[in-house]
Design a protein around this motif. Structure first.
Motif, PDB file in Angstrom:
ATOM      1  N   GLN A  90      57.398 -52.134  -9.428  1.00  0.00           N
ATOM      2  CA  GLN A  90      57.779 -51.780  -8.056  1.00  0.00           C
ATOM      3  C   GLN A  90      56.870 -50.664  -7.542  1.00  0.00           C
ATOM      4  O   GLN A  90      56.355 -49.872  -8.318  1.00  0.00           O
ATOM      5  CB  GLN A  90      59.216 -51.247  -8.056  1.00  0.00           C
ATOM      6  N   ASP A 125      61.117 -51.333 -16.697  1.00  0.00           N
ATOM      7  CA  ASP A 125      61.136 -52.558 -15.870  1.00  0.00           C
ATOM      8  C   ASP A 125      59.725 -52.926 -15.489  1.00  0.00           C
ATOM      9  O   ASP A 125      59.244 -52.491 -14.466  1.00  0.00           O
ATOM     10  CB  ASP A 125      62.013 -52.291 -14.641  1.00  0.00           C
ATOM     11  N   GLU A 158      57.200 -60.852 -10.360  1.00  0.00           N
ATOM     12  CA  GLU A 158      58.658 -60.828 -10.426  1.00  0.00           C
ATOM     13  C   GLU A 158      59.235 -59.934  -9.345  1.00  0.00           C
ATOM     14  O   GLU A 158      60.230 -60.267  -8.705  1.00  0.00           O
ATOM     15  CB  GLU A 158      59.130 -60.348 -11.811  1.00  0.00           C
ATOM     16  N   GLU A 159      58.598 -58.797  -9.138  1.00  0.00           N
ATOM     17  CA  GLU A 159      59.146 -57.823  -8.184  1.00  0.00           C
ATOM     18  C   GLU A 159      58.958 -58.251  -6.733  1.00  0.00           C
ATOM     19  O   GLU A 159      59.438 -57.586  -5.817  1.00  0.00           O
ATOM     20  CB  GLU A 159      58.539 -56.439  -8.418  1.00  0.00           C
ATOM     21  N   HIS A 432      63.240 -48.897 -10.324  1.00  0.00           N
ATOM     22  CA  HIS A 432      62.951 -48.921  -8.884  1.00  0.00           C
ATOM     23  C   HIS A 432      63.119 -47.536  -8.243  1.00  0.00           C
ATOM     24  O   HIS A 432      63.009 -47.423  -7.027  1.00  0.00           O
ATOM     25  CB  HIS A 432      63.827 -49.940  -8.123  1.00  0.00           C
TER      26      HIS A 432
HETATM   27 MN    MN Z   1      62.573 -54.762 -11.077  1.00  0.00          MN
END
Ligand code: MN
Ligand code: BES
Ligand code: MN
Length: 462
Positions: A90, A125, A158-159, A432
């Motif tokens: 992110q 993440d 993915e983000e 995030h």
């Molecule tokens: Mn994420």
């Protein structure tokens, strides 16, 4: 297994050093300024997969960022595990809230990570989590102890919704054929309370634009006589929840699967400390849909949230302006059996309907994704639970999570396989958010647990 664990122990420092290297690359998929870095991260990932012992390593180009593939197919008679993860992250902003640079990893202890946590965007993440699989795989290969076939698919979008991954899966069904998907991209309840995610919410994300007059106006000359699009937008947004925090969009709840009393009871027996929760967030009170607990509100119930709102003058000092436009980004988290497309459609219809004639509105859909629930009565789940029990010394609790990984529903639809969501992060790791971090305990615990999972899975599947 002892040899594998000894290998991991011996190489702990290097495993950490390598993770630090990958965390230094700002692979922000949402921001085109970082395009080169995203590609570089794909290269690094491919290189590391190869070094760990993967074969057929390929950087598969897509219309967006590449998908890194690699495998080790030892025997067609053995089951095949597809490991999925994402190397994109992110955006780190707001930058001023980071105590150290988001791409300058440092290790510091925290309250819940007394042994240290590595601070960097993507640490939990998902770089820290997918990299555990690469290192566990390396250890199994090095000690000649890989008990089944493995395929890796690590993506870079993915983000931003994994749009191209869906296309890739459709076009590469053979290449990705497997018996199950293993994903470490979720959280456990606490470091002394392991859990396995058995549900993810879906998502419908869109942007709205409200236009009042055709240009910015003097708010004294025109104010009071012409609709202010920011005032209107706020009112429209506020009207979308009632006094019970129920969403007011017609048909919104039509497809929501009701969860049985017994399931809800079990769900609420999971350890959860509301005081610690509020403390951690510095809030006096939680808030949510009437009739549901915090754990339920963040797992089995849908939501509607404004993610960003802007318009008018936001610079230094004051400017008396009646703005022409107002904008907001709005997302809805969905639960089984809601459909992302249908929710986007009914939101759009409703938003247009509640707009007063004094403004014009536009709704632009962004990405979406379907919710997913994964079963606990399968060999895959049982192998993961046994592996966690072995390394944590405690049976993991199955728990439905609030986040979304849209590709899980797609794997089921396109490849016909279920996923196991064996993540090792904590919800409090700042995913995030500024100062994202990943516990060293969690990183190493993951690397240690994964080989057990492979062993138990291969045994149980026979
Ligand atoms: Mn994420
Ligand atoms: N890893 C998260 C999802 C997640 C986090 C699930 C914690 C459960 C617990 C994933 O990277 C993510 O952030 N997904 C996005 C959706 C995507 C379409 C942008 C999300 O949930 O907002
Ligand atoms: Mn993730």
């Amino acid at each position: 297994m002892q040899k594998v664990q000894a290998y991991i122990n011996k190489n702990k420092q290097r495993f950490l050093d390598e993770l630090i290297e990958i965390l230094k690359i700002p692979s922000i998929s949402a921001d085109p300024d970082y395009k080169d870095d995203v590609f570089k991260t794909a290269d690094y990932t491919a290189e590391k997969l190869k070094a760990a012992g993967a074969e057929n390593v390929e950087i598969c180009q897509t219309a967006g960022y590449p998908i890194v593939y690699g495998d080790k197919l030892i025997d067609p008679a053995l089951p095949t595990v597809l490991v999925y993860g994402h190397y994109d992250v992110q955006p780190p902003d707001p930058l001023e809230l980071w105590t150290t640079g988001p791409f300058e990893p440092v290790i510091k202890p925290t309250k819940v990570h007394p042994d240290g946590a590595i601070f960097a965007r993507g640490s939990a993440d998902d770089k820290g989590q997918f990299y555990m699989h690469v290192k566990a795989f390396e250890a199994m290969i090095a000690e000649d102890a890989l008990p089944c076939n493995v395929k890796f698919m690590i993506e870079g979008e993915e983000e931003v919704g994994s749009d191209n991954l869906g296309v890739f899966c459709q076009a590469n069904k053979e290449k990705l054929a497997c018996d199950m998907v293993m994903i470490s991209d979720t959280s456990i309840i606490a470091n002394d309370c392991p859990s396995i995610s058995v549900g993810l919410r879906g998502l419908s994300y869109l942007e709205v634009e409200v236009t009042g007059p055709n240009r910015d106006l003097h708010s004294g000359v025109y104010g009071g006589a012409v609709a202010n699009p920011i005032n209107i937008l706020c009112k429209m947004i506020a009207s979308m929840h009632d006094e019970n925090n129920h969403i007011t969009i017609p048909e919104f709840y039509d497809d929501v699967a009701e969860v049985t009393k017994a399931e809800r009871k079990a769900m609420n027996e999971a350890p959860f400390d509301i005081h610690a929760y509020k403390d951690d967030l510095d809030i006096f009170q939680v808030r949510g849909e009437k009739g549901y607990t915090t754990l339920e509100r963040t797992s089995i119930r849908p939501t509607l949230d404004v993610n960003g709102i802007w318009g008018g003058y936001i610079g230094e000092g004051a400017k008396t302006v009646l703005p022409s436009k107002a904008f907001a980004k709005i997302s809805m988290r969905l639960v089984p059996n809601q459909s992302s497309d249908k929710i986007t459609e009914i939101f759009t219809k409703h938003f247009k309907k509640i707009a007063p004639k004094s403004v014009k509105v536009q709704v632009r859909p962004h990405h979406g994704g379907e919710p997913a629930v994964t079963p606990t009565d399968t060999v895959e789940y049982k192998a993961a639970a046994k592996a966690m029990k072995t390394t944590f010394g405690k049976e993991p609790i199955p728990q439905r999570g609030g986040g979304s990984i849209p590709i899980v529903a797609l794997f089921e639809e396109v490849l016909g396989v279920k996923s196991v969501l064996m993540g090792f992060g904590l919800d409090s790791d700042g995913l995030h958010s500024p100062n994202e971090h990943y516990g060293l305990f969690n990183y190493y615990k993951g690397i240690e647990t994964i080989p057990y999972f492979f062993q138990y899975y291969a045994e149980m599947k026979q």
